[in-house]
Design an enzyme around this catalytic site. Structure first.
Site, PDB file in Angstrom:
ATOM      1  N   CYS A 131       0.023   3.642   2.855  1.00  0.00           N
ATOM      2  CA  CYS A 131       0.545   3.121   4.129  1.00  0.00           C
ATOM      3  C   CYS A 131       2.024   3.471   4.276  1.00  0.00           C
ATOM      4  CB  CYS A 131       0.363   1.610   4.204  1.00  0.00           C
ATOM      5  SG  CYS A 131      -1.372   1.085   4.083  1.00  0.00           S
ATOM      6  N   CYS A 173       0.821  -1.212   0.000  1.00  0.00           N
ATOM      7  CA  CYS A 173       0.000   0.000   0.000  1.00  0.00           C
ATOM      8  C   CYS A 173       0.860   1.271   0.000  1.00  0.00           C
ATOM      9  CB  CYS A 173      -0.914  -0.032   1.226  1.00  0.00           C
ATOM     10  SG  CYS A 173      -1.794   1.490   1.559  1.00  0.00           S
TER      11      CYS A 173
END
Length: 170
Positions: A100, A97
């Site tokens: 993230c 991600c």
């Protein structure tokens, strides 16, 4: 990463050498086509450069700070997060991600700022899908704040430090 760089250099050298062998430069000023050796040399350098850029070798991965621990099982989560009387922040994320990864520096700052007062955890949704389902994680990163085992706050997305501070201070 080393294999990617090596492969890039070999492929570049091979292509450069073939160009130097099959093409010709009348005045010798064309680095890739003057002769096979020069083509291999320049091609190898260009291949290494391309491999370096495209493999992300120049972009270090920001790791989580040491105060941030990883949730490895739902049982551990129940014991260490839900069984903890202090405030606990849990970030649901994934290794692939991009948001993230962008969130890590802000989370590291918060973990250092609140060290000793708040426990910080990260849970990978790919490794613990049942935990993500239990807390209805629909997008990542998803940050949950617990106190005395109860969910007391939540925010989705990669937020900045002031938002984390506000969530932990309330």
């Amino acid at each position: 990463m080393l294999i990617s760089l090596l492969a890039g250099g070999v492929i570049g050298a091979t292509v450069g050498g073939l160009l130097g062998r099959t093409r010709s430069c009348e005045d010798g000023g064309c680095p890739l086509t003057a002769n096979p050796w020069r083509g291999a040399l320049y091609g190898g350098v260009l291949g290494l450069l391309a491999a370096f850029v495209f493999t992300g070798a120049n972009k270090p991965d920001m790791a989580y700070a040491s105060p941030i621990q990883k949730v490895v099982s739902a049982a551990q989560f129940d014991q260490d997060v839900l069984g903890n009387p202090r405030k606990t922040l849990v970030v649901f994320s994934a290794s692939w991600c991009g948001a993230c990864k962008a969130y890590k520096p802000e989370l590291n700052k918060a973990a250092q700022q609140f060290e000793g007062r708040v426990h910080f955890w990260v849970a990978d949704v790919d490794e613990l899908p049942e935990l993500a389902e239990r807390y209805e994680v629909r997008s990542i990163p998803d940050t949950l704040i617990f106190e005395n085992g109860a969910l007391v706050g939540r925010f989705a997305g990669a937020v900045e430090l002031p938002m984390i501070e506000k969530g932990l201070s309330s």
